[in-house]
Write an enzyme that holds these catalytic residues in place. Sequence first.
Site, PDB file in Angstrom:
ATOM      1  N   SER A  45       0.809  -1.219   0.000  1.00  0.00           N
ATOM      2  CA  SER A  45       0.000   0.000   0.000  1.00  0.00           C
ATOM      3  C   SER A  45       0.843   1.270   0.000  1.00  0.00           C
ATOM      4  CB  SER A  45      -0.935   0.018   1.214  1.00  0.00           C
ATOM      5  OG  SER A  45      -0.184  -0.107   2.411  1.00  0.00           O
ATOM      6  N   GLY A  82      -1.977  -4.160   0.964  1.00  0.00           N
ATOM      7  CA  GLY A  82      -2.072  -5.361   1.770  1.00  0.00           C
ATOM      8  C   GLY A  82      -1.111  -6.467   1.370  1.00  0.00           C
ATOM      9  N   ASN A 112       4.023  -5.720   5.911  1.00  0.00           N
ATOM     10  CA  ASN A 112       2.786  -6.457   6.211  1.00  0.00           C
ATOM     11  C   ASN A 112       3.088  -7.853   6.734  1.00  0.00           C
ATOM     12  OD1 ASN A 112       0.861  -4.447   5.560  1.00  0.00           O
ATOM     13  ND2 ASN A 112       1.096  -4.883   3.383  1.00  0.00           N
ATOM     14  N   ASP A 195      -5.318   6.782   9.909  1.00  0.00           N
ATOM     15  CA  ASP A 195      -4.930   5.530  10.554  1.00  0.00           C
ATOM     16  C   ASP A 195      -3.518   5.567  11.133  1.00  0.00           C
ATOM     17  OD1 ASP A 195      -3.400   5.480   8.256  1.00  0.00           O
ATOM     18  OD2 ASP A 195      -4.364   3.708   7.393  1.00  0.00           O
TER      19      ASP A 195
END
Length: 232
Positions: A45, A82, A112, A195
């Site tokens: 991402s 992701g 990730n 976030d």
Amino acid sequence: MARGAKQLRSQLIVGVLLALSLVQSAQPAKRDPSNVITIVALGDSLTAGFGLSRKQAWPALVAEKMRTAGYEFEVVNAGSSGDTTTGGLRRLPAILRAHHKIDIFVLELGINDAFRGVPIEQIRSNLQSIIDQVRAQQPGASIVLAGMQLPNVSSDDYVGAFGGIFRAVAEKNRATLIPFFLEGVGGNPELNQWDRVHPNAAGQRVLAENVWRVLEPLLRRTIAASAAQAVK
């Protein structure tokens, strides 16, 4: 009267032919593919530009820098939100098939995996497999590895081991390392989205600068190598 009409038609035909010749001569010459520097960025991402348009993600911003510098180029954003090193390894064959020539391959994967607790050795093995496949099909490609770090919130061995993966893999493969891809962005709320994980547009501009610092010298070397090859 017939003679006048005939002359008029002749003049019109000449005029049309002249106009067509001018249009054709005004078309830009096709660029020589051998002069085009192709950069492929395989990432997650952070490369895809999660929450933003692709034009705001660092690959597009690096492309703008290359345009300003006068390079002929193609920058391919192969980021997928992701994604993990396993996912990147799975996507890689199709990416390699799609590009006849890759000059610089930027590998930005691994964070990730860490969030999911993937074993360190598995992350290292996947990164190595990606590099091996790129080198097998694109032996002339320069590899750029984006280094990652986890927040040092504990003395957990995993945190330190994860941060060490990237330098070790870069040294083993003589790849160019971006020491910390998120330098200046990670942990800064002003440069991240709500976030606190994904960079906002301003944060992506910082990432582009982080990449450009190591990419620009590689571009100069790539151009020099191409020129030397052309002389032979």
